[in-house]
Design a protein around this motif. Structure first.
Motif, PDB file in Angstrom:
ATOM      1  N   THR A   5       0.856  -1.185   0.000  1.00 46.36           N
ATOM      2  CA  THR A   5       0.000   0.000   0.000  1.00 46.36           C
ATOM      3  C   THR A   5       0.889   1.230   0.000  1.00 46.36           C
ATOM      4  O   THR A   5       1.739   1.392   0.875  1.00 46.36           O
ATOM      5  CB  THR A   5      -0.932   0.022   1.218  1.00 46.36           C
ATOM      6  N   VAL A   6       0.706   2.081  -1.011  1.00 46.16           N
ATOM      7  CA  VAL A   6       1.582   3.246  -1.171  1.00 46.16           C
ATOM      8  C   VAL A   6       0.774   4.524  -1.025  1.00 46.16           C
ATOM      9  O   VAL A   6      -0.422   4.560  -1.350  1.00 46.16           O
ATOM     10  CB  VAL A   6       2.297   3.226  -2.541  1.00 46.16           C
ATOM     11  N   PRO A   7       1.393   5.599  -0.529  1.00 44.34           N
ATOM     12  CA  PRO A   7       0.687   6.884  -0.437  1.00 44.34           C
ATOM     13  C   PRO A   7       0.588   7.534  -1.819  1.00 44.34           C
ATOM     14  O   PRO A   7       1.517   7.456  -2.620  1.00 44.34           O
ATOM     15  CB  PRO A   7       1.576   7.706   0.500  1.00 44.34           C
ATOM     16  N   THR A   8      -0.540   8.154  -2.100  1.00 48.05           N
ATOM     17  CA  THR A   8      -0.712   8.958  -3.308  1.00 48.05           C
ATOM     18  C   THR A   8      -1.384  10.269  -2.910  1.00 48.05           C
ATOM     19  O   THR A   8      -1.825  10.427  -1.765  1.00 48.05           O
ATOM     20  CB  THR A   8      -1.589   8.249  -4.368  1.00 48.05           C
ATOM     21  N   THR A   9      -1.485  11.186  -3.845  1.00 45.25           N
ATOM     22  CA  THR A   9      -2.146  12.462  -3.543  1.00 45.25           C
ATOM     23  C   THR A   9      -3.634  12.282  -3.308  1.00 45.25           C
ATOM     24  O   THR A   9      -4.302  13.204  -2.847  1.00 45.25           O
ATOM     25  CB  THR A   9      -1.931  13.461  -4.685  1.00 45.25           C
ATOM     26  N   HIS A  10      -4.185  11.108  -3.627  1.00 49.29           N
ATOM     27  CA  HIS A  10      -5.609  10.848  -3.420  1.00 49.29           C
ATOM     28  C   HIS A  10      -5.860   9.831  -2.305  1.00 49.29           C
ATOM     29  O   HIS A  10      -6.976   9.345  -2.152  1.00 49.29           O
ATOM     30  CB  HIS A  10      -6.250  10.338  -4.713  1.00 49.29           C
ATOM     31  N   GLY A  11      -4.812   9.496  -1.536  1.00 49.87           N
ATOM     32  CA  GLY A  11      -4.979   8.550  -0.446  1.00 49.87           C
ATOM     33  C   GLY A  11      -4.215   7.257  -0.702  1.00 49.87           C
ATOM     34  O   GLY A  11      -3.574   7.083  -1.742  1.00 49.87           O
ATOM     35  N   PRO A  12      -4.287   6.299   0.239  1.00 48.49           N
ATOM     36  CA  PRO A  12      -3.539   5.044   0.097  1.00 48.49           C
ATOM     37  C   PRO A  12      -4.022   4.244  -1.111  1.00 48.49           C
ATOM     38  O   PRO A  12      -5.217   4.186  -1.403  1.00 48.49           O
ATOM     39  CB  PRO A  12      -3.840   4.306   1.410  1.00 48.49           C
ATOM     40  N   LEU A  13      -3.076   3.605  -1.790  1.00 45.86           N
ATOM     41  CA  LEU A  13      -3.402   2.804  -2.967  1.00 45.86           C
ATOM     42  C   LEU A  13      -2.754   1.432  -2.817  1.00 45.86           C
ATOM     43  O   LEU A  13      -1.529   1.308  -2.852  1.00 45.86           O
ATOM     44  CB  LEU A  13      -2.891   3.483  -4.241  1.00 45.86           C
ATOM     45  N   PRO A  14      -3.572   0.368  -2.659  1.00 49.87           N
ATOM     46  CA  PRO A  14      -3.005  -0.987  -2.596  1.00 49.87           C
ATOM     47  C   PRO A  14      -2.560  -1.447  -3.986  1.00 49.87           C
ATOM     48  O   PRO A  14      -3.311  -1.318  -4.960  1.00 49.87           O
ATOM     49  CB  PRO A  14      -4.166  -1.843  -2.079  1.00 49.87           C
ATOM     50  N   LEU A  15      -1.357  -1.986  -4.076  1.00 52.23           N
ATOM     51  CA  LEU A  15      -0.825  -2.499  -5.330  1.00 52.23           C
ATOM     52  C   LEU A  15      -0.297  -3.909  -5.110  1.00 52.23           C
ATOM     53  O   LEU A  15       0.270  -4.206  -4.061  1.00 52.23           O
ATOM     54  CB  LEU A  15       0.315  -1.612  -5.849  1.00 52.23           C
ATOM     55  N   ARG A  16      -0.481  -4.762  -6.099  1.00 56.70           N
ATOM     56  CA  ARG A  16       0.110  -6.105  -6.046  1.00 56.70           C
ATOM     57  C   ARG A  16       1.216  -6.199  -7.084  1.00 56.70           C
ATOM     58  O   ARG A  16       1.087  -5.714  -8.198  1.00 56.70           O
ATOM     59  CB  ARG A  16      -0.945  -7.186  -6.278  1.00 56.70           C
ATOM     60  N   LYS A  17       2.300  -6.825  -6.693  1.00 52.53           N
ATOM     61  CA  LYS A  17       3.458  -6.937  -7.572  1.00 52.53           C
ATOM     62  C   LYS A  17       3.202  -7.994  -8.645  1.00 52.53           C
ATOM     63  O   LYS A  17       2.735  -9.094  -8.356  1.00 52.53           O
ATOM     64  CB  LYS A  17       4.697  -7.302  -6.755  1.00 52.53           C
ATOM     65  N   SER A  18       3.513  -7.630  -9.883  1.00 56.72           N
ATOM     66  CA  SER A  18       3.374  -8.586 -10.977  1.00 56.72           C
ATOM     67  C   SER A  18       4.399  -9.698 -10.835  1.00 56.72           C
ATOM     68  O   SER A  18       5.560  -9.451 -10.476  1.00 56.72           O
ATOM     69  CB  SER A  18       3.576  -7.880 -12.317  1.00 56.72           C
ATOM     70  N   GLN A  19       3.982 -10.915 -11.132  1.00 58.57           N
ATOM     71  CA  GLN A  19       4.887 -12.054 -11.124  1.00 58.57           C
ATOM     72  C   GLN A  19       5.360 -12.423 -12.525  1.00 58.57           C
ATOM     73  O   GLN A  19       6.060 -13.422 -12.700  1.00 58.57           O
ATOM     74  CB  GLN A  19       4.192 -13.260 -10.480  1.00 58.57           C
ATOM     75  N   GLU A  20       4.956 -11.618 -13.524  1.00 60.70           N
ATOM     76  CA  GLU A  20       5.330 -11.908 -14.911  1.00 60.70           C
ATOM     77  C   GLU A  20       6.109 -10.773 -15.567  1.00 60.70           C
ATOM     78  O   GLU A  20       7.013 -11.020 -16.371  1.00 60.70           O
ATOM     79  CB  GLU A  20       4.085 -12.168 -15.766  1.00 60.70           C
ATOM     80  N   PHE A  21       5.747  -9.531 -15.240  1.00 61.09           N
ATOM     81  CA  PHE A  21       6.280  -8.393 -15.973  1.00 61.09           C
ATOM     82  C   PHE A  21       7.249  -7.581 -15.123  1.00 61.09           C
ATOM     83  O   PHE A  21       7.080  -7.457 -13.908  1.00 61.09           O
ATOM     84  CB  PHE A  21       5.143  -7.475 -16.439  1.00 61.09           C
ATOM     85  N   VAL A  22       8.217  -6.999 -15.802  1.00 59.36           N
ATOM     86  CA  VAL A  22       9.089  -5.998 -15.210  1.00 59.36           C
ATOM     87  C   VAL A  22       9.191  -4.836 -16.187  1.00 59.36           C
ATOM     88  O   VAL A  22       8.822  -4.947 -17.362  1.00 59.36           O
ATOM     89  CB  VAL A  22      10.495  -6.562 -14.892  1.00 59.36           C
ATOM     90  N   GLY A  23       9.699  -3.705 -15.697  1.00 60.05           N
ATOM     91  CA  GLY A  23       9.928  -2.555 -16.560  1.00 60.05           C
ATOM     92  C   GLY A  23      11.422  -2.334 -16.722  1.00 60.05           C
ATOM     93  O   GLY A  23      12.164  -2.326 -15.735  1.00 60.05           O
ATOM     94  N   LEU A  24      11.856  -2.146 -17.976  1.00 59.82           N
ATOM     95  CA  LEU A  24      13.268  -1.925 -18.260  1.00 59.82           C
ATOM     96  C   LEU A  24      13.443  -0.619 -19.009  1.00 59.82           C
ATOM     97  O   LEU A  24      12.740  -0.367 -19.992  1.00 59.82           O
ATOM     98  CB  LEU A  24      13.849  -3.075 -19.096  1.00 59.82           C
ATOM     99  N   ARG A  25      14.361   0.190 -18.532  1.00 58.11           N
ATOM    100  CA  ARG A  25      14.728   1.420 -19.229  1.00 58.11           C
ATOM    101  C   ARG A  25      16.048   1.164 -19.948  1.00 58.11           C
ATOM    102  O   ARG A  25      17.043   0.801 -19.330  1.00 58.11           O
ATOM    103  CB  ARG A  25      14.857   2.577 -18.242  1.00 58.11           C
ATOM    104  N   GLN A  26      16.011   1.335 -21.272  1.00 59.27           N
ATOM    105  CA  GLN A  26      17.140   0.929 -22.099  1.00 59.27           C
ATOM    106  C   GLN A  26      18.243   1.995 -22.153  1.00 59.27           C
ATOM    107  O   GLN A  26      17.980   3.192 -22.046  1.00 59.27           O
ATOM    108  CB  GLN A  26      16.655   0.651 -23.523  1.00 59.27           C
TER     109      GLN A  26
END
Length: 612
Positions: A5-26
């Motif tokens: 659960t992360v803070p945002t400007t609109h309140g707490p936001l629950p997030l689940r971590k993906s078990q398939e995808f990642v993000g890569l910056r080349q």
């Protein structure tokens, strides 16, 4: 599955971590192997599906690759299949009295780099190689006594407001001039005059728009070698990297090409023309929810001379509505662009078919655009609600014709013969049928460029006001309120000829505009639009009431012009009541009733002392 659960400007936001995808910056510009083409460049990261499903081991391995600059986990919100990517930026608002030296020690402790310190105690931070995950860092900072708030910058795919054509096809650009039929298509009637009156605007100007006026289109997938767009581009930008220029190819999308063409396609003897074919195009590639990248895109428009900014995208998801940093970026463009006159910013109302507008449309000063059909009716897909400015011709009856990127796959759900033209009649390799509020928005953006051609000194607020005042009311007269407003059509279908004529009139009478004002609603429950003080007593005519402050202020501008009297906007229990005049005698207010009724209002006498 891991949940955070992360803070945002609109309140707490629950997030689940993906078990398939990642993000890569080349390190390089080319997309990595395995990149998911429909969702590129979230916060500058390519979405990559790992082959073995072990996300922790796979991400560690990817980070060690020489072609990868940065890697990140990908997350999902509850009940949503759109990936959420932390960009590596954290917005930290310090508590009152916390100094730079004290805060820097804390940031050094977390191995964070200061990107910018702002006057409102906000510090923009970036993670480094030694930092923890920005979601964890933001949570830790948020718990410190010296920090008022710390929110991680997130990116998600936004909705591109395009819908495939629903009915019929056309050979001509009926959206500019509708004769009541579509040439070459028998058996389909349109409504004569159900168009934007664009040729009349050109005749009034005696030109097709000034090359000194630039329309920025923020989207994905620009084919700048298209015959209708070749040679028109200035100051192109890839938003995710900040690099000059825009990428080419199917992996980068194709939506920006038709949007740009509806606004400014060249009059070069072939293909189609845009609403303002003489004006220039500033293409910005990279739709993003990221607040940091949103700031980059709108700052680029401001710094490189964009006059009009067209955005055919957004969201109606409450969890990912734009926050204060998004609003700051857009407000800055509206109030500081064009040397203080303000950039004209337009957003599509959205294609969800709901009685709720795209959240970006609800920002003060934004021109919110809905769609109308070739029969001057409301298409079911076009969102409705308070804050809609105008509608413009698009599909739902007969579709628009627009430029097609050379790599555009078309409607892959349709038979091969109807991939680009739904009647199967081939109109060549350079065009396609297009629609939705995505088509309506750049059409209005092009018309705004014609207004600035007619009168370069207009403020962004004045352009919005002219569009709304000169629009044609369509649909049932009964659905327009006393102020002339309809939740389905706004102030009506845009009329380019009337709007340009009004801009020329203002220029010719020597109207001197004031610089664009910050459109944020004031905090005082009784807003006095006139500079002189007004008493909280007496009598006036209550003209209308609104939930949205921006709608009330639009009516105020109109009333002051029509009556040359002070106007009061009173917040009475969350409803903004618009009251014309402040008279000591109720009879003076009653004497004004016939004139107000003659102008289409249905007012009543209001005792100002009864307002809360």
């Amino acid at each position: 599955m891991s949940t955070l659960t992360v803070p945002t400007t609109h309140g707490p936001l629950p997030l689940r971590k993906s078990q398939e995808f990642v993000g890569l910056r080349q390190q390089a510009a080319s997309p990595p192997d395995g990149a998911e083409n429909p969702r590129p460049e979230l916060g500058g990261f390519e979405l990559v599906k790992l082959p073995d499903g072990d996300v922790e081991r796979g991400l560690d391995a990817a980070r060690r690759r020489p072609d990868v600059a940065t890697g990140t986990h990908v997350y999902f919100a509850t009940g949503d299949d759109r990936p959420v990517v932390p960009t590596g930026i954290v917005y930290c608002r310090l508590a009152e009295g916390v100094g730079e030296e004290e805060s820097q020690r804390v940031f050094d402790l977390y191995h964070l780099r200061v990107v910018e310190r702002r006057d409102d105690n906000t510090v923009v931070l970036s993670v480094t190689e030694r930092s923890r995950n920005p979601l964890h860092v933001a949570r830790q900072l948020d718990q410190l006594a010296m920090v008022d708030s710390a929110v991680p910058d997130l990116d998600i795919p936004l909705e591109q407001y395009f819908s495939e054509p629903r009915d019929g096809l056309y050979d001509q650009q009926w959206s500019f001039h509708n004769p009541g039929y579509v040439p070459g298509v028998p058996g389909f009637a349109t409504r004569e005059g159900a168009d934007a009156r664009v040729p009349g605007a050109w005749r009034a100007l005696d030109n097709l728009g000034s090359a000194e006026v630039t329309v920025a289109v923020i989207d994905n997938g620009f084919d700048l070698e298209h015959p209708d767009l070749r040679g028109k581009s200035v100051a192109p930008l890839t938003v995710s990297s900040g690099a000059a220029g825009v990428p080419r190819g199917a992996v980068y999308g194709s939506h920006g090409t038709p949007c740009a063409s509806v606004a400014v396609a060249a009059a070069n003897g072939t293909g189609i023309v845009g609403a303002a074919p003489g004006c220039r195009l500033m293409p910005l590639h990279g739709l993003t929810y990221s607040a940091f990248l949103t700031e980059r895109m709108f700052d680029h428009c401001l710094q490189h001379g964009a006059d009009v900014i067209s955005c055919s995208w957004g969201t109606v998801d409450d969890r990912f509505r734009p926050g204060p940093f998004h609003e700051r970026a857009i407000r800055k463009a509206i109030t500081q662009g064009r040397g203080g006159l303000g950039c004209v910013v337009l957003f599509a109302g959205g294609n969800e078919g709901r009685a709720v507008l795209n959240y970006y449309c609800r920002m003060p000063g934004v021109i919110a655009v809905g769609a109308s059909t070739s029969n001057d009716t409301h298409p079911a897909y076009s969102n409705t609600g308070d804050g809609l400015s105008v509608v413009a011709p698009s599909d739902g009856g007969w579709p628009l014709l627009a430029a097609r990127a050379s790599w555009d796959p078309g409607n892959t759900q349709a038979p091969a013969a109807k991939r680009y033209y739904v009647d199967g009649r081939d109109r060549g390799p350079y065009h396609k049928h297009f629609g939705g509020t995505s088509g309506a928005t750049p059409l209005v953006a092009g018309i705004c460029a014609l207004l600035l051609t007619a009168h370069p000194g207009l403020t962004a607020t004045q352009v919005k006001d002219i569009l709304e005042r000169t629009a044609d009311r369509i649909g049932s007269p009964g659905e327009y309120g006393a102020s002339g407003y309809s939740p389905r059509f706004g102030y009506g279908r845009v009329n380019a000829e009337r709007a340009v004529t009004e801009a020329l009139r203002l220029r010719n009478v020597g109207a001197t505009p004031t610089l664009a004002q910050d459109p944020s609603p004031p905090a005082d429950p009784v807003l006095r639009v006139r500079a002189e003080p007004q008493p909280r007593m007496g009598f006036g005519l209550q003209i209308s009431a609104f939930r949205e402050t921006s709608n009330a202020l639009q009516l105020v501008t109109r009333l002051e012009r029509e009556f040359d009297l002070p106007v009061v906007v009173a917040d009475d229990g969350g409803v903004h009541k618009v009251i014309l005049g402040t008279f000591t005698d109720p009879q003076a207010a009653r004497d004004l009733l016939p004139r107000a009724q003659q102008l289409g209002y249905r007012p009543f006498v209001r005792d100002l002392s009864t307002l809360s």
